[in-house]
Design a protein around this motif. Structure first.
Motif, PDB file in Angstrom:
ATOM      1  N   ASP A 158       0.870  -1.286   0.206  1.00  0.00           N
ATOM      2  CA  ASP A 158       0.033   0.138  -0.050  1.00  0.00           C
ATOM      3  C   ASP A 158       0.805   1.188  -0.032  1.00  0.00           C
ATOM      4  OD1 ASP A 158       0.967  -0.466   2.486  1.00  0.00           O
ATOM      5  OD2 ASP A 158      -0.784   0.062   3.607  1.00  0.00           O
ATOM      6  N   ARG A 159       2.229   0.987  -0.013  1.00  0.00           N
ATOM      7  CA  ARG A 159       2.989   2.085  -0.056  1.00  0.00           C
ATOM      8  C   ARG A 159       3.201   2.582  -1.549  1.00  0.00           C
ATOM      9  NH1 ARG A 159       7.941   0.886   4.159  1.00  0.00           N
ATOM     10  NH2 ARG A 159       6.702   0.744   6.031  1.00  0.00           N
ATOM     11  N   PRO A 160       3.682   3.944  -1.568  1.00  0.00           N
ATOM     12  CA  PRO A 160       3.884   4.490  -2.902  1.00  0.00           C
ATOM     13  C   PRO A 160       4.935   3.566  -3.579  1.00  0.00           C
ATOM     14  CG  PRO A 160       3.894   6.385  -1.214  1.00  0.00           C
ATOM     15  CD  PRO A 160       3.816   5.069  -0.687  1.00  0.00           C
ATOM     16  N   GLY A 161       4.793   3.443  -5.042  1.00  0.00           N
ATOM     17  CA  GLY A 161       5.673   2.769  -5.783  1.00  0.00           C
ATOM     18  C   GLY A 161       5.903   1.366  -5.737  1.00  0.00           C
ATOM     19  N   ALA A 162       4.740   0.970  -5.074  1.00  0.00           N
ATOM     20  CA  ALA A 162       4.622  -0.671  -4.982  1.00  0.00           C
ATOM     21  C   ALA A 162       4.252  -1.254  -6.447  1.00  0.00           C
ATOM     22  CB  ALA A 162       3.524  -1.130  -4.159  1.00  0.00           C
ATOM     23  N   ASP A 163       3.419  -0.679  -7.189  1.00  0.00           N
ATOM     24  CA  ASP A 163       3.072  -1.303  -8.423  1.00  0.00           C
ATOM     25  C   ASP A 163       4.471  -1.319  -9.344  1.00  0.00           C
ATOM     26  OD1 ASP A 163       0.506  -1.956  -7.714  1.00  0.00           O
ATOM     27  OD2 ASP A 163      -0.134   0.168  -8.105  1.00  0.00           O
ATOM     28  N   ALA A 164       5.032  -0.097  -9.353  1.00  0.00           N
ATOM     29  CA  ALA A 164       6.325   0.023 -10.242  1.00  0.00           C
ATOM     30  C   ALA A 164       7.440  -0.822  -9.874  1.00  0.00           C
ATOM     31  CB  ALA A 164       6.902   1.333 -10.145  1.00  0.00           C
ATOM     32  N   PHE A 165       7.594  -1.161  -8.383  1.00  0.00           N
ATOM     33  CA  PHE A 165       8.355  -2.057  -8.004  1.00  0.00           C
ATOM     34  C   PHE A 165       7.994  -3.534  -8.600  1.00  0.00           C
ATOM     35  CE2 PHE A 165      10.264  -5.072  -4.707  1.00  0.00           C
ATOM     36  CZ  PHE A 165      11.336  -4.664  -4.807  1.00  0.00           C
ATOM     37  N   ILE A 166       6.695  -3.907  -8.525  1.00  0.00           N
ATOM     38  CA  ILE A 166       6.136  -5.222  -8.915  1.00  0.00           C
ATOM     39  C   ILE A 166       6.552  -5.614 -10.579  1.00  0.00           C
ATOM     40  CG2 ILE A 166       4.374  -6.530  -9.564  1.00  0.00           C
ATOM     41  CD1 ILE A 166       4.397  -6.944  -6.651  1.00  0.00           C
ATOM     42  N   ARG A 167       6.442  -4.177 -11.236  1.00  0.00           N
ATOM     43  CA  ARG A 167       6.549  -4.380 -12.630  1.00  0.00           C
ATOM     44  C   ARG A 167       8.198  -4.674 -12.848  1.00  0.00           C
ATOM     45  NH1 ARG A 167       2.682  -0.011 -12.599  1.00  0.00           N
ATOM     46  NH2 ARG A 167       4.359   1.550 -12.877  1.00  0.00           N
ATOM     47  N   HIS A 168       9.026  -3.977 -12.417  1.00  0.00           N
ATOM     48  CA  HIS A 168      10.348  -4.222 -12.183  1.00  0.00           C
ATOM     49  C   HIS A 168      10.780  -5.470 -11.593  1.00  0.00           C
ATOM     50  CE1 HIS A 168      11.155  -0.081 -13.575  1.00  0.00           C
ATOM     51  NE2 HIS A 168      10.490   0.344 -12.481  1.00  0.00           N
ATOM     52  N   LEU A 169      10.387  -5.980 -10.816  1.00  0.00           N
ATOM     53  CA  LEU A 169      10.636  -7.147 -10.340  1.00  0.00           C
ATOM     54  C   LEU A 169      10.000  -8.368 -11.516  1.00  0.00           C
ATOM     55  CD1 LEU A 169      11.627  -8.791  -7.914  1.00  0.00           C
ATOM     56  CD2 LEU A 169       9.111  -8.756  -6.956  1.00  0.00           C
ATOM     57  N   VAL A 170       9.188  -8.074 -12.045  1.00  0.00           N
ATOM     58  CA  VAL A 170       8.860  -9.056 -13.068  1.00  0.00           C
ATOM     59  C   VAL A 170       9.399  -9.001 -14.292  1.00  0.00           C
ATOM     60  CG1 VAL A 170       6.680  -9.768 -14.559  1.00  0.00           C
ATOM     61  CG2 VAL A 170       6.521  -9.262 -12.177  1.00  0.00           C
ATOM     62  N   ALA A 171       9.703  -7.588 -14.798  1.00  0.00           N
ATOM     63  CA  ALA A 171      10.568  -7.438 -15.876  1.00  0.00           C
ATOM     64  C   ALA A 171      12.065  -7.853 -15.800  1.00  0.00           C
ATOM     65  CB  ALA A 171      10.639  -5.948 -16.310  1.00  0.00           C
ATOM     66  N   MET A 172      12.641  -7.776 -14.779  1.00  0.00           N
ATOM     67  CA  MET A 172      14.139  -8.077 -14.440  1.00  0.00           C
ATOM     68  C   MET A 172      14.231  -9.647 -14.630  1.00  0.00           C
ATOM     69  SD  MET A 172      15.223  -8.418 -10.483  1.00  0.00           S
ATOM     70  CE  MET A 172      14.997 -10.087  -9.957  1.00  0.00           C
ATOM     71  N   GLN A 173      13.356 -10.358 -14.622  1.00  0.00           N
ATOM     72  CA  GLN A 173      13.381 -11.881 -15.058  1.00  0.00           C
ATOM     73  C   GLN A 173      13.766 -12.185 -16.258  1.00  0.00           C
ATOM     74  OE1 GLN A 173      10.297 -14.347 -12.760  1.00  0.00           O
ATOM     75  NE2 GLN A 173       9.827 -12.605 -11.794  1.00  0.00           N
ATOM     76  N   ALA A 174      13.459 -11.549 -17.159  1.00  0.00           N
ATOM     77  CA  ALA A 174      13.758 -11.650 -18.609  1.00  0.00           C
ATOM     78  C   ALA A 174      15.363 -11.671 -18.950  1.00  0.00           C
ATOM     79  CB  ALA A 174      13.075 -10.668 -19.648  1.00  0.00           C
ATOM     80  N   TYR A 175      16.107 -10.734 -17.866  1.00  0.00           N
ATOM     81  CA  TYR A 175      17.475 -10.677 -17.999  1.00  0.00           C
ATOM     82  C   TYR A 175      18.358 -11.595 -17.385  1.00  0.00           C
ATOM     83  CZ  TYR A 175      16.006  -6.273 -19.880  1.00  0.00           C
ATOM     84  OH  TYR A 175      15.337  -5.147 -20.447  1.00  0.00           O
ATOM     85  N   SER A 176      17.746 -12.753 -16.570  1.00  0.00           N
ATOM     86  CA  SER A 176      18.539 -13.643 -15.914  1.00  0.00           C
ATOM     87  C   SER A 176      18.142 -15.095 -16.476  1.00  0.00           C
ATOM     88  CB  SER A 176      18.054 -13.655 -14.332  1.00  0.00           C
ATOM     89  OG  SER A 176      18.518 -14.616 -13.675  1.00  0.00           O
ATOM     90  N   SER A 177      19.183 -15.762 -16.627  1.00  0.00           N
ATOM     91  CA  SER A 177      19.253 -17.146 -17.119  1.00  0.00           C
ATOM     92  C   SER A 177      18.730 -17.828 -15.962  1.00  0.00           C
ATOM     93  CB  SER A 177      20.637 -17.642 -17.374  1.00  0.00           C
ATOM     94  OG  SER A 177      21.674 -17.553 -16.226  1.00  0.00           O
ATOM     95  N   ARG A 178      18.609 -17.798 -14.732  1.00  0.00           N
ATOM     96  CA  ARG A 178      17.998 -18.500 -13.771  1.00  0.00           C
ATOM     97  C   ARG A 178      16.364 -18.681 -13.863  1.00  0.00           C
ATOM     98  NH1 ARG A 178      14.626 -20.418 -10.170  1.00  0.00           N
ATOM     99  NH2 ARG A 178      15.002 -20.163  -7.869  1.00  0.00           N
ATOM    100  N   TRP A 179      16.017 -17.583 -14.638  1.00  0.00           N
ATOM    101  CA  TRP A 179      14.408 -17.674 -14.850  1.00  0.00           C
ATOM    102  C   TRP A 179      14.044 -17.966 -16.289  1.00  0.00           C
ATOM    103  CZ3 TRP A 179      15.726 -12.935 -11.983  1.00  0.00           C
ATOM    104  CH2 TRP A 179      15.522 -13.194 -10.438  1.00  0.00           C
ATOM    105  N   LYS A 180      14.906 -18.308 -17.122  1.00  0.00           N
ATOM    106  CA  LYS A 180      14.765 -18.591 -18.625  1.00  0.00           C
ATOM    107  C   LYS A 180      13.493 -19.773 -18.768  1.00  0.00           C
ATOM    108  CE  LYS A 180      18.050 -22.215 -19.135  1.00  0.00           C
ATOM    109  NZ  LYS A 180      19.238 -22.476 -19.706  1.00  0.00           N
ATOM    110  N   ASP A 181      13.200 -20.703 -17.754  1.00  0.00           N
ATOM    111  CA  ASP A 181      12.349 -21.590 -18.063  1.00  0.00           C
ATOM    112  C   ASP A 181      10.903 -21.374 -17.348  1.00  0.00           C
ATOM    113  OD1 ASP A 181      14.174 -23.015 -19.683  1.00  0.00           O
ATOM    114  OD2 ASP A 181      14.886 -24.109 -17.815  1.00  0.00           O
TER     115      ASP A 181
END
Length: 184
Positions: A76-99
């Motif tokens: 419920d704090r400011p920036g939470a939605d943007a933080f989630i979007r970045h968290l999901v987006a960063m997975q595209a840049y890691s080999s750990r999450w390729k599958d």
């Protein structure tokens, strides 16, 4: 180090033997390189807050690599939605999450918001077809820690201090590697 109690394997085994369906291990002081909990747990839930750090730091953090589930508390704090979007987006840049995509859930624990969804995801993640390779790694890590503790049981710092003091008095120097190799 690692945010885990030295007897965590025994503690978790005791809780399992007591008949609990789930045993939650909460770490303290876990930083970027302290990710030992992933080797001991069937699944790892990483709880973050929207102010957890900038995107670049988040992508570099080794602790992000061990997560099976991201929980963003205080959503419920400011920036939470943007933080989630970045968290999901960063997975595209890691080999750990390729599958697979690691789920990210928003919660506000003080208002009991999102908790049911977290519980549901934990159930789903644990019910998925067992990953034999991960199970072997977990059991090997637990065995290693137990063997390490057993072998170190009779090693006392005071005995090491006396031996080093005697070596220094007799020779003026100490070869720590030789001392360790000869220690009984």
């Amino acid at each position: 180090m690692g945010g885990l109690h030295p007897q965590i394997v025994e503690i978790a085994s005791l809780m399992q033997a007591a008949g609990f369906d789930y045993v939650l291990l909460e770490t303290v002081g876990v930083g970027q390189t302290e990710v030992e909990v992933a080797a001991l747990a069937d699944m790892t839930m990483l709880v973050l807050v929207p102010e957890a750090g900038d995107d670049v730091q988040m992508m570099k953090a080794g602790v992000m690599e061990i997560a099976d589930l991201f929980v963003v508390n205080k959503a419920d704090r400011p920036g939470a939605d943007a933080f989630i979007r970045h968290l999901v987006a960063m997975q595209a840049y890691s080999s750990r999450w390729k599958d697979r995509q690691i789920p990210a859930v928003k919660t506000v624990a003080t208002k009991n918001e999102g908790i049911a969804q977290v519980v549901q995801l934990v159930h789903e993640l644990l019910k998925k077809e067992e990953n034999r390779e991960k199970k072997c790694h977990i059991l090997a890590e637990r065995a290693f820690l137990l063997i390490q503790q057993q072998r170190m049981r009779n090693v006392k710092r005071t005995d090491l201090y006396r031996k080093i003091e005697a070596e220094l008095s007799a020779k003026g120097t100490v070869n720590l590697y030789q001392l360790v190799a000869e220690w009984k």
